[in-house]
Design a protein around this motif. Structure first.
Motif, mmCIF file in Angstrom:
data_model
loop_
_atom_site.group_PDB
_atom_site.id
_atom_site.type_symbol
_atom_site.label_atom_id
_atom_site.label_comp_id
_atom_site.label_asym_id
_atom_site.label_seq_id
_atom_site.Cartn_x
_atom_site.Cartn_y
_atom_site.Cartn_z
ATOM 1 N N ASP A 64 0.830 -1.205 0.000
ATOM 2 C CA ASP A 64 0.000 0.000 0.000
ATOM 3 C C ASP A 64 0.864 1.254 0.000
ATOM 4 O O ASP A 64 0.504 2.263 -0.626
ATOM 5 C CB ASP A 64 -0.912 0.008 1.226
ATOM 6 C CG ASP A 64 -1.841 -1.180 1.268
ATOM 7 O OD1 ASP A 64 -2.748 -1.239 0.421
ATOM 8 O OD2 ASP A 64 -1.654 -2.056 2.130
ATOM 9 N N VAL A 65 1.984 1.183 0.729
ATOM 10 C CA VAL A 65 2.874 2.334 0.888
ATOM 11 C C VAL A 65 4.311 1.862 0.677
ATOM 12 O O VAL A 65 4.686 0.763 1.115
ATOM 13 C CB VAL A 65 2.736 2.977 2.281
ATOM 14 C CG1 VAL A 65 3.691 4.173 2.431
ATOM 15 C CG2 VAL A 65 1.296 3.404 2.533
ATOM 16 N N ILE A 66 5.110 2.684 0.006
ATOM 17 C CA ILE A 66 6.558 2.457 -0.070
ATOM 18 C C ILE A 66 7.250 3.644 0.576
ATOM 19 O O ILE A 66 6.982 4.803 0.226
ATOM 20 C CB ILE A 66 7.034 2.267 -1.521
ATOM 21 C CG1 ILE A 66 6.536 0.926 -2.084
ATOM 22 C CG2 ILE A 66 8.565 2.342 -1.599
ATOM 23 C CD1 ILE A 66 6.989 0.645 -3.499
ATOM 24 N N LEU A 67 8.092 3.333 1.531
ATOM 25 C CA LEU A 67 8.907 4.342 2.209
ATOM 26 C C LEU A 67 10.348 4.072 1.787
ATOM 27 O O LEU A 67 10.970 3.100 2.213
ATOM 28 C CB LEU A 67 8.736 4.217 3.727
ATOM 29 C CG LEU A 67 9.406 5.263 4.604
ATOM 30 C CD1 LEU A 67 8.929 6.661 4.256
ATOM 31 C CD2 LEU A 67 9.136 4.969 6.086
ATOM 32 N N ARG A 88 0.872 0.666 -14.748
ATOM 33 C CA ARG A 88 -0.468 1.208 -14.472
ATOM 34 C C ARG A 88 -1.512 0.110 -14.303
ATOM 35 O O ARG A 88 -2.693 0.394 -14.211
ATOM 36 C CB ARG A 88 -0.900 2.151 -15.595
ATOM 37 C CG ARG A 88 0.078 3.310 -15.773
ATOM 38 C CD ARG A 88 -0.459 4.372 -16.688
ATOM 39 N NE ARG A 88 0.489 5.468 -16.850
ATOM 40 C CZ ARG A 88 0.573 6.503 -16.023
ATOM 41 N NH1 ARG A 88 -0.237 6.589 -14.989
ATOM 42 N NH2 ARG A 88 1.456 7.472 -16.233
ATOM 43 N N ASP A 89 -1.055 -1.139 -14.266
ATOM 44 C CA ASP A 89 -2.016 -2.230 -14.131
ATOM 45 C C ASP A 89 -2.355 -2.519 -12.672
ATOM 46 O O ASP A 89 -3.440 -3.005 -12.364
ATOM 47 C CB ASP A 89 -1.461 -3.504 -14.788
ATOM 48 C CG ASP A 89 -1.336 -3.336 -16.299
ATOM 49 O OD1 ASP A 89 -2.106 -2.524 -16.839
ATOM 50 O OD2 ASP A 89 -0.472 -3.982 -16.900
ATOM 51 N N GLY A 90 -1.407 -2.252 -11.785
ATOM 52 C CA GLY A 90 -1.626 -2.605 -10.390
ATOM 53 C C GLY A 90 -2.311 -1.510 -9.604
ATOM 54 O O GLY A 90 -2.592 -0.413 -10.096
ATOM 55 N N ARG A 91 -2.587 -1.786 -8.313
ATOM 56 C CA ARG A 91 -3.205 -0.831 -7.404
ATOM 57 C C ARG A 91 -2.234 0.322 -7.118
ATOM 58 O O ARG A 91 -1.017 0.132 -7.079
ATOM 59 C CB ARG A 91 -3.588 -1.544 -6.109
ATOM 60 C CG ARG A 91 -4.475 -0.724 -5.173
ATOM 61 C CD ARG A 91 -4.911 -1.550 -3.979
ATOM 62 N NE ARG A 91 -3.770 -1.893 -3.122
ATOM 63 C CZ ARG A 91 -3.256 -3.104 -3.010
ATOM 64 N NH1 ARG A 91 -3.759 -4.102 -3.730
ATOM 65 N NH2 ARG A 91 -2.229 -3.337 -2.205
ATOM 66 N N TYR A 92 -2.764 1.477 -6.870
ATOM 67 C CA TYR A 92 -1.920 2.645 -6.626
ATOM 68 C C TYR A 92 -1.125 2.462 -5.341
ATOM 69 O O TYR A 92 -1.643 2.000 -4.323
ATOM 70 C CB TYR A 92 -2.778 3.909 -6.524
ATOM 71 C CG TYR A 92 -1.976 5.176 -6.417
ATOM 72 C CD1 TYR A 92 -1.426 5.757 -7.549
ATOM 73 C CD2 TYR A 92 -1.748 5.779 -5.179
ATOM 74 C CE1 TYR A 92 -0.675 6.922 -7.464
ATOM 75 C CE2 TYR A 92 -0.995 6.942 -5.080
ATOM 76 C CZ TYR A 92 -0.464 7.506 -6.225
ATOM 77 O OH TYR A 92 0.286 8.663 -6.129
ATOM 78 N N ILE A 93 0.156 2.844 -5.386
ATOM 79 C CA ILE A 93 1.045 2.764 -4.222
ATOM 80 C C ILE A 93 1.375 4.186 -3.784
ATOM 81 O O ILE A 93 1.831 5.010 -4.585
ATOM 82 C CB ILE A 93 2.339 1.998 -4.561
ATOM 83 C CG1 ILE A 93 2.013 0.557 -4.970
ATOM 84 C CG2 ILE A 93 3.302 2.014 -3.368
ATOM 85 C CD1 ILE A 93 3.230 -0.242 -5.426
ATOM 86 N N ILE A 138 -5.809 9.186 1.287
ATOM 87 C CA ILE A 138 -5.753 9.015 -0.166
ATOM 88 C C ILE A 138 -5.993 7.561 -0.550
ATOM 89 O O ILE A 138 -6.746 7.247 -1.475
ATOM 90 C CB ILE A 138 -4.395 9.501 -0.695
ATOM 91 C CG1 ILE A 138 -4.270 11.013 -0.478
ATOM 92 C CG2 ILE A 138 -4.235 9.152 -2.178
ATOM 93 C CD1 ILE A 138 -2.923 11.585 -0.872
ATOM 94 N N LEU A 139 -5.355 6.643 0.212
ATOM 95 C CA LEU A 139 -5.544 5.217 -0.089
ATOM 96 C C LEU A 139 -6.989 4.782 0.138
ATOM 97 O O LEU A 139 -7.515 3.939 -0.589
ATOM 98 C CB LEU A 139 -4.597 4.384 0.779
ATOM 99 C CG LEU A 139 -3.106 4.523 0.450
ATOM 100 C CD1 LEU A 139 -2.264 3.784 1.490
ATOM 101 C CD2 LEU A 139 -2.797 4.003 -0.943
ATOM 102 N N ALA A 145 -12.906 4.139 -4.591
ATOM 103 C CA ALA A 145 -13.057 4.272 -6.039
ATOM 104 C C ALA A 145 -12.987 2.913 -6.725
ATOM 105 O O ALA A 145 -13.761 2.619 -7.646
ATOM 106 C CB ALA A 145 -11.969 5.204 -6.598
ATOM 107 N N ARG A 146 -12.067 2.046 -6.251
ATOM 108 C CA ARG A 146 -11.976 0.706 -6.832
ATOM 109 C C ARG A 146 -13.246 -0.092 -6.576
ATOM 110 O O ARG A 146 -13.726 -0.827 -7.440
ATOM 111 C CB ARG A 146 -10.767 -0.044 -6.258
ATOM 112 C CG ARG A 146 -9.451 0.334 -6.880
ATOM 113 C CD ARG A 146 -8.379 -0.702 -6.547
ATOM 114 N NE ARG A 146 -8.220 -0.860 -5.107
ATOM 115 C CZ ARG A 146 -7.415 -0.109 -4.357
ATOM 116 N NH1 ARG A 146 -6.696 0.854 -4.931
ATOM 117 N NH2 ARG A 146 -7.299 -0.314 -3.068
#
Length: 432
Positions: A64-67, A88-93, A138-139, A145-146
């Motif tokens: 979900d998040v990249i730090l 752009r195929d995967g879920r937003y990170i 945002i997530l 939205a998904r």
């Protein structure tokens, strides 16, 4: 309760599932320190020691998040972010950059790389978790939205399936409606009748046809129900029974005192159908009609025009004349009166009854075809007969309207065979 525990409890993500945070840093100590803060805050934590390892992890499991640290061996943090954004195929990170760079140009470069936010080293637990809470919002919007998109996709799939089934049913209904007119071309002694029916959609509200009354007379009808689509088509199917080829069901016919079939006068039939619409069917619609009885021996035509466009007669010499005064549609006023029209079709003459889908066809400027245009079509196709004429008329109308058909098109053509020329008649006599 310690300060760290209080902070962890207050900062736990609100989603029902634990968010997965991927720590990307080539410093094991830095990763360990951040992992402690994140685990206490209720996040699931995974680690990667470089950009390539992080990309490999994202191919098997989407965080979900990249730090990520900015400066690492091999791939930098901004470069890692750029590569992830290209997928752009995967879920937003949600992507956070850890950096000691605080110059405006550096910040701009990081944002242009696709990063969502920055954390400046050294990072405090409070600031880290505050930034993650902002990302959480945002997530959460992304998740909603998904979910909405998934429901919309399911709904659209169901609608497509229903549309396919509806189109299949409408195609079958169209075939059935075409069958209502019976034979497209019929012969009655020296007379021929040609029918055309071309709905604007799958089905329409126009109907044409003919039937034998007795050995001397036959009847023809042209009907245009108000409106379009299924509702109009259902009424045409109901009206088709009133002109059925089955003599026992045809409302136009009766048995006279000699036991022979005769036709009710066109005006009487129009009054009967008008009463049927208003008193029995009780529908919020009406129809226009031309019904005619043709005498095969004399060529006399007795007809009623009930709101339908004017019939057109083309004489053997090519001249064209308009017949009728209009009249009231059927199903509008109770007790309406209808007048009969009488004319004679001589050998070589023909009578065309066309719906307003032909008369009202308009060109690019909005000018309708009208009597002049229809007369010109008859003159141009003077040598063409039967189905050839009605088909040529359709092509001419569509060419005039630029290929646009906004209304149902129907037509009925009655032709009386021309008398043989004197020379041909003499030859036939000599051969006999």
């Amino acid at each position: 309760m310690s300060f760290g525990n209080r902070l962890a409890t207050a900062s736990a993500p609100s989603a029902t599932r634990r968010r997965l945070v991927l720590l990307v840093d080539d410093s094991r100590a830095q990763r360990a320190m951040l992992a402690v803060h994140l685990t206490r805050a209720g996040y699931e934590v995974a680690e990667a020691d470089c950009g390539d390892t992080a990309l490999a992890f994202c191919r098997t499991r989407r965080p979900d998040v990249i730090l990520s640290d900015w400066v690492m061996r091999g791939m930098s943090g901004p470069e890692l972010c750029q590569q992830l954004r290209e997928d752009r195929d995967g879920r937003y990170i949600y992507f956070l950059l850890l950096t000691s760079k605080d110059e405006p140009a550096d910040v701009a470069f990081g944002l242009e790389s696709g990063a969502d936010d920055f954390l400046t080293k050294p990072t405090s637990a409070a600031e880290l978790l505050a930034r993650l809470r902002a990302g959480e919002r945002i997530l959460r919007l992304q998740d909603e939205a998904r979910s909405v998109n998934a429901r919309l996709s399911e709904t659209l799939a169901a609608l497509r399936s229903a549309q396919v089934a509806m189109d299949r049913d409408l195609d079958e209904a169209r075939r059935l409606q075409q069958g209502l007119i019976g034979e497209r071309h019929a012969s009655f002694g020296d007379f021929t009748v040609s029918n055309l029916l071309r709905p604007a959609g799958h089905v329409g509200g126009d109907l044409t046809g003919s039937f034998a009354i007795n050995a001397r007379r036959f009847g023809v009808f042209a009907i245009d129900v108000s409106g379009h689509g299924v509702a109009a088509a259902l009424l045409t199917a109901r009206l088709a029974t009133q002109f059925s080829a089955s003599l026992d069901q045809n409302a136009a016919l009766f048995i006279n005192e000699f036991g022979l079939y005769e036709s009710r006068s066109p005006a009487v039939l129009a009054r009967y159908l008008n009463h049927l619409m208003l008193a029995d069917l009780r529908v919020d619609t009406y129809f226009t009609m031309v019904y005619a009885v043709v005498d095969q021996l004399t060529g006399e035509v007795r007809m009623v025009q009930a709101g339908h466009p004017h019939p057109m007669v083309q004489r053997a010499d090519g001249s064209v004349e308009q017949i009728g005064d209009g009249g009231l549609p059927v199903g509008v006023i109770e007790g309406a009166e209808y007048d009969e029209i009488s004319l004679v079709l001589a050998p070589g003459d023909r009578l065309l009854i066309a719906s307003d889908g032909i008369w009202d066809a308009a060109d690019a400027s909005g000018r309708m075809l009208g009597v002049e245009g229809l007369g010109a079509i008859l003159q141009t196709n003077r040598a063409t007969q039967g189905l050839g004429l009605v088909e040529a008329m359709v092509w001419s109308v569509l060419a005039y309207s630029g290929g646009k058909q906004v209304d149902d098109i129907s037509a009925l053509l009655i032709e009386r065979r021309a008398a043989p020329e004197a020379g041909a008649a003499q030859d036939q006599t000599e051969k006999a």
